[in-house]
Design an enzyme around this catalytic site. Structure first.
Site, PDB file in Angstrom:
ATOM      1  N   LYS A 156       0.639  -1.599  -0.010  1.00  0.00           N
ATOM      2  CA  LYS A 156      -0.179   0.439   0.378  1.00  0.00           C
ATOM      3  C   LYS A 156       0.974   1.618   0.522  1.00  0.00           C
ATOM      4  O   LYS A 156       0.819   2.002   0.819  1.00  0.00           O
ATOM      5  CB  LYS A 156      -0.658   0.124   1.544  1.00  0.00           C
ATOM      6  CG  LYS A 156      -2.432  -0.603   0.918  1.00  0.00           C
ATOM      7  CD  LYS A 156      -2.811  -0.099   2.084  1.00  0.00           C
ATOM      8  CE  LYS A 156      -3.948   0.816   1.880  1.00  0.00           C
ATOM      9  NZ  LYS A 156      -5.109   0.815   0.889  1.00  0.00           N
TER      10      LYS A 156
HETATM   11  N1  PMP Z   1      -7.671  -2.997  -3.146  1.00  0.00           N
HETATM   12  C1  PMP Z   1      -6.612  -1.581  -3.073  1.00  0.00           C
HETATM   13  C2  PMP Z   1      -5.874  -0.605  -4.444  1.00  0.00           C
HETATM   14  C3  PMP Z   1      -6.665  -0.766  -2.251  1.00  0.00           C
HETATM   15  O1  PMP Z   1      -6.257   0.739  -1.400  1.00  0.00           O
HETATM   16  C4  PMP Z   1      -7.690  -1.349  -0.842  1.00  0.00           C
HETATM   17  C5  PMP Z   1      -8.133  -0.405   0.096  1.00  0.00           C
HETATM   18  N2  PMP Z   1      -6.889  -0.510   1.597  1.00  0.00           N
HETATM   19  C6  PMP Z   1      -8.503  -2.573  -1.456  1.00  0.00           C
HETATM   20  C7  PMP Z   1      -8.188  -3.302  -2.344  1.00  0.00           C
HETATM   21  C8  PMP Z   1      -9.703  -3.028  -0.104  1.00  0.00           C
HETATM   22  O2  PMP Z   1      -7.794  -3.926   0.803  1.00  0.00           O
HETATM   23  P1  PMP Z   1      -8.466  -4.000   2.370  1.00  0.00           P
HETATM   24  O3  PMP Z   1      -9.950  -5.207   1.864  1.00  0.00           O
HETATM   25  O4  PMP Z   1      -7.617  -4.804   2.610  1.00  0.00           O
HETATM   26  O5  PMP Z   1      -9.082  -2.526   3.328  1.00  0.00           O
END
Ligand code: PMP
Length: 304
Positions: A156
């Protein structure tokens, strides 16, 4: 500048500072090159007080992100658990909040600088989006999801989100709510900040974790709820574009997006064009879990 956030307190490099004072310099690698990583975590109001959902997994992913970025100092779950809980307490939140731990390259270095490393934790109020009820209208983007050969899709990193931004701004410009990105193989990857699911022949289908997606924590929650609570068969496999138009139901999931039905893709209604029974039952299961109306069998809720 801070608007309605001016009264908030931020954890910033070991201190608690007013919102307006949590600043970095324009010359930091964080600003110049997007050299930072972050998490988005939700804390919910439950009958037993505020509770953070899947804190352990979020902080583990943040640690992984920092290692892949080769930061010279790594903020671990042990370092950040207390600041994450304390940011909710200190700001007196009693409704859903979105918590953002950020670890970034400070100083005045060039693109390869390994440090110095700065850290912050913010929390802001978050209301459930209206399209959670109505469903969203989605455009298959002409922008491709970043490939793991160019940017690590599991990390991220701030810079990755320019890819999300291109897809989102294009979709909005063209009159849609959001976008769905295909990967370099030409198959479905994910949305700009959320993972994609569809229902075909009663089975719940989602791209595998090697489809250039972020390894989403909510995706794992949804798969677990489908299998263990709702008795639904799940399949992780490639999805072609033309399958999107054959889906009985489709939805996005993510920490901020929670479980959001998709009403239309490229102007074609998904199923009956309104949220179907699978996504509705998943929403109930998800909201009951995060908001503490069912027992926490898996230790996913951390009391604030
Ligand atoms: N894909 C991306 C590119 C994201 O930024 C997120 C948000 N974190 C998600 C998927 C979903 O991830 P999560 O369920 O861990 O929030």
């Amino acid at each position: 500048m801070a608007g309605d956030k001016e009264n908030l307190t931020v954890y910033f490099n070991g201190e608690w500072v007013p919102w307006a004072d949590a600043k970095v310099h324009i010359f930091t690698p964080a600003v110049k090159y997007g050299a930072g990583v972050f998490e988005g975590i939700c804390a919910y109001k439950t009958p037993d007080g505020m509770s953070v959902f899947r804190l352990k997994e979020h902080l583990a992913r943040l640690e992984y992100s920092q290692r892949v970025m080769r930061f010279e100092r790594i903020y671990t779950a042990a370092d950040l658990t207390e600041p994450v809980l304390e940011v909710v307490r200190r700001n007196g939140f009693s409704e859903t909040v979105h918590i953002r731990p950020t670890v970034y390259v400070d100083g005045i270095g060039e693109a390869g600088a390994p440090g110095p490393i700065g850290v912050a934790v913010t929390a802001v109020e978050r209301k459930r989006a209206a399209n959670t009820e109505t469903g969203c209208r989605v455009q298959v983007s002409s922008w491709q999801r970043i490939s793991d050969l160019s940017m690590p899709t599991r990390v991220k990193a701030h810079a990755n989100y320019n890819n999300s931004r291109f897809a989102t701004t294009q979709a909005r410009q063209d009159g849609y709510d959001t976008a769905l990105l295909m990967n370099a193989k030409g198959q479905v990857a994910e949305g700009p900040a959320m993972c994609f699911f569809m229902v075909r022949d009663g089975k719940v289908v989602t791209p595998s974790i090697t489809s250039s997606i972020l390894e989403s924590i909510t995706r794992d929650t949804v798969l677990t709820l489908c299998r263990e609570e709702l008795g639904l068969e799940t399949v992780e496999r490639d999805i072609d574009r033309s399958e999107l138009y054959a889906a009985e139901e489709a939805f996005f999931c993510g920490t901020a997006w929670e479980v959001t039905p998709i009403a239309e893709i490229d102007g074609l209604p998904v199923g009956a064009g309104k949220p179907g029974p699978v996504v509705r039952s998943l929403q109930t299961a998800y909201f009951d879990l995060v908001e503490g109306r069912v027992p926490d069998k898996r230790g996913w809720r951390t009391p604030v």
